[in-house]
Write an enzyme that holds these catalytic residues in place. Structure first.
Site, short mmCIF file in Angstrom:
data_model
loop_
_atom_site.label_atom_id
_atom_site.label_comp_id
_atom_site.label_asym_id
_atom_site.label_seq_id
_atom_site.Cartn_x
_atom_site.Cartn_y
_atom_site.Cartn_z
N ASN A 99 31.53 8.77 -2.15
CA ASN A 99 31.19 7.83 -1.53
C ASN A 99 31.35 6.74 -0.35
O ASN A 99 32.43 7.63 0.55
CB ASN A 99 32.12 6.56 -2.58
CG ASN A 99 31.75 7.10 -4.19
OD1 ASN A 99 30.66 7.57 -4.24
ND2 ASN A 99 32.03 6.20 -4.54
N HIS A 509 10.23 -32.13 3.18
CA HIS A 509 9.93 -31.44 4.84
C HIS A 509 9.73 -30.48 5.05
O HIS A 509 9.83 -29.02 6.04
CB HIS A 509 11.99 -31.62 5.34
CG HIS A 509 12.46 -32.56 5.62
ND1 HIS A 509 11.94 -33.66 6.48
CD2 HIS A 509 13.56 -33.04 4.28
CE1 HIS A 509 12.63 -34.93 6.31
NE2 HIS A 509 13.79 -33.99 5.25
N LYS A 606 26.27 -2.52 -8.60
CA LYS A 606 27.57 -3.47 -8.88
C LYS A 606 28.35 -2.72 -7.40
O LYS A 606 28.19 -1.44 -7.04
CB LYS A 606 27.99 -2.62 -9.56
CG LYS A 606 29.37 -3.51 -9.96
CD LYS A 606 28.93 -5.41 -10.20
CE LYS A 606 29.80 -6.06 -11.50
NZ LYS A 606 28.90 -8.22 -11.53
#
Ligand code: AGP
Length: 611
Positions: A99, A509, A606
């Protein structure tokens, strides 16, 4: 981001690995694979797609009692069978799961290619497998542990890795630098994972590796040491995690997002429990080790978080300014360290993170500590990197959040920041009467959230009416602005419908040019001092044929809006917490109507542990 599982013990490893991957799938789900030793080699099974596809490929019982496995969220190289982990060295002796990101992988790849190595994938990880394999192929070959150490000394970047050696399959070598790794201690068996979710089915005894540490894991023991080539031993004792397998089960729910939305009343009650003090009309936050005098010395508060945690920080900034009357703001943690921030001694910095792993937020916390900033963490996962980096702060007590789309963690973060605002206010000028009002309002939240959830079907009907919309505005003023941002984020994330959040006052705007009968607007309309301004915005949208969905606790003129999502009344300061809930349901039901895979939204995962 990406999930790692390893096992060494007495049972067949493969079912344990696949079950572990299934628990970690929320961290990455574009490919999956495993490796176990077998006579004369390594058996590697890997595939693009979900863990279920990996499971389908395992046609027979695999007897090996050791193995490593991975579920991937692609960084280098598209999702494919070849790019799925584990990766092997050229000799097929070393298998590795990783990882993180190896930042100098291009340079390593070029050097290895020049030495005659052929690569089988486009990943950054494969270079590391070859580096280790080549060291172990040398005549006076080092042990796997030594080879991993030596190879990692050439690597720049972040990693959590587990390595298996075909020729010495009695142990795994594990290392961590920036990506979480936890060991699970069993009886005659050991587990390795990137997240306790994969372990709690087997053991509650865990050891968290810290950055710069390596572990050699055997079925009955583990040894930890520093990662340096001249290593020193590190003594680590197991801690007990307060989580069980059921915390990660769906129970009767169809998906984790729905489960976690409905857990909010209980999660909120847990966050509030023992932290409100009626007598002194304040909050008691035991994790903040600061005396009233130190709290009073704070001149400014800055919240740092990413995505929904950043929006919760915006809600918190508003609450702190209102309750404590000190300047407060929120900033995306992802940008913080790159702008050479001015760190002030009398500013309180608060790092916000559900997972406690988000690399950008961790890096912001580290930058702050390096510059001597006063830092607190507001984190859900106990023992996580950000919780440990911050040292003190507030735990969210939301329970495990598995759904990629954050719901209960955001609600508990905003509520925790309301308690922080109350505490800071009560050491300043917030009166006892106002303190009591906020304490009572906070106490009502769990019940009121349950009341909103009871109207789920009504929200689902509104969502269904707008399900074929391609683009939406979400607008709100002041307290409603972060609510609008979070509502738009939730819709984008899980439905893939384009949603853009604006301050309602900004609409005229520029963005008003986009309003027509194909562009609905969700507007946050609390019954507060800005009600008439919000009604004015609604009129402007209606005059241009735009549909309006109001999230409101006000009595709006009949026929003014096309749909209302109702919210109960509480103290106006606490409105953002309640107004967020119907928008979670709205996003959920719109995504469900479109048939989206709610727990596994495309391209996301996640815990973002890469930059
Ligand atoms: C929320 O729905 C998102 N999945 C995302 O924005 C998330 O909040 C963000 O990545 C931060 O995560 P953290 O709270 O775990 O640090």
């Amino acid at each position: 981001m990406c999930g790692i599982v390893g096992y060494v013990g007495k049972r067949p490893a493969a079912p344990i690995l696949v079950e572990g991957l299934h628990r970690l799938e929320y961290r990455g789900y574009d490919s999956a694979g495993l490796a176990t030793p077998e006579a004369g080699g390594l058996r590697v099974i890997k595939t693009e797609g979900r863990v279920q596809q990996l499971r389908n490929l395992i046609k027979e019982e695999i007897p090996a009692a050791v193995g490593i496995a991975h579920t991937r969220w692609a960084t280098h190289g598209e999702p494919s069978d070849a790019n799925a982990h584990p990766h092997l060295d050229s000799a097929g002796r070393i298998a590795l799961v990783h990882n993180g990101i190896i930042e100098n992988s291009d340079r390593l790849r070029a050097q290895l290619t020049a030495e005659g190595v052929s690569f089988a994938s486009e990943t950054d990880t494969e270079a590391l497998a070859h580096l280790i394999g080549r060291l172990m192929a040398a005549e006076d070959a080092p042990s796997l542990e030594e080879a991993v150490r030596a190879a990692l000394s050439r690597v720049e970047g972040t990693y959590g890795i587990v390595v298996l050696d075909r020729d010495n399959p009695d142990h795994l070598v594990v290392a961590r630098n920036g990506s979480p790794i936890v060991l699970g201690i069993g009886e005659g068996e050991m587990f390795v994972a990137s997240d306790v979710a994969a372990l709690v089915r087997h053991t509650q005894q865990v050891v968290y590796l810290d950055d710069g540490e390596l572990a050699v894991v055997r079925s009955d023991e583990f040894h930890t040491s520093t990662l340096a080539v001249e290593a020193s031993p590190v003594v680590k004792s197991p801690t007990t995690v307060d989580l069980v397998a059921d915390d990660y089960e769906l129970g009767g729910s169809t998906d984790f997002m729905s489960k976690e939305i409905h857990e909010q009343p209980t999660a909120l009650a847990r966050a509030l429990s023992g932290r409100l003090n009626e007598r002194f009309a304040t909050a008691h936050l035991g994790g903040i080790n600061m005396e009233p005098r130190e709290l009073r010395a704070i001149r400014r508060v800055k919240f740092l978080g990413c995505g929904s945690s950043y929006y919760a920080g915006q809600m918190g900034a508003q609450l702190v300014e209102e309750l404590a009357r000190i300047p407060a703001d929120a900033e995306p943690a992802s940008e913080f360290r790159y702008r050479n921030p001015v760190v002030e001694a009398d500013t309180l910095y608060v790092a916000l993170s559900q997972s406690g792993e988000t690399l950008d937020t961790l890096a912001a916390a580290q930058e702050l500590k390096r510059k001597g900033g006063q830092l607190l963490g507001v984190v859900n996962v106990v023992g996580s990197a950000i919780a440990r980096e911050c040292g003190s702060g507030i735990f969210l007590h939301a329970g495990p959040e598995v759904s990629v789309a954050s719901t209960k963690a955001l609600t508990n973060t905003a509520t925790s920041l309301a308690m922080l605002g109350l505490l800071l206010g009560r050491v300043r000028d917030l009166s006892t009467a106002d303190g009591k009002r906020i304490v009572a309002g906070l106490r009502r939240l769990p019940e009121q959230v349950a009341e909103i959830l009871a109207q789920e079907q009504a929200v689902a009907q509104v969502a269904a009416r707008f399900a074929d919309t391609r683009s939406m505005f979400f607008v709100g003023r002041v307290r409603g602005w972060p609510v609008a941002r979070e509502g738009a984020q939730k819709l984008k994330e899980i439905s893939y419908v384009h949603a853009e959040a604006y301050q309602a006052s900004e609409l005229k705007h520029g963005p008003l040019a986009l309003i027509d009968n194909t562009m609905p607007t969700v507007i946050v309309v609390p019954d507060d001092e800005l009600l008439s301004k919000n009604i004015g915005t609604i009129e402007e949208i209606k005059a241009r044929s735009g549909a309006v969905i109001a999230v409101t606790n006000a009595e709006l003129p009949a026929g003014l809006v096309d749909a209302e999502l109702r919210v109960p009344r509480n103290e106006t300061e606490l409105d953002p917490i309640l107004f967020t809930i119907p928008l979670q349901l709205f996003a959920y039901h719109l995504a469900a109507k479109l048939g989206r895979d709610i727990d596994r939204p495309r391209n996301l995962a996640k815990s973002v542990t890469v930059e």
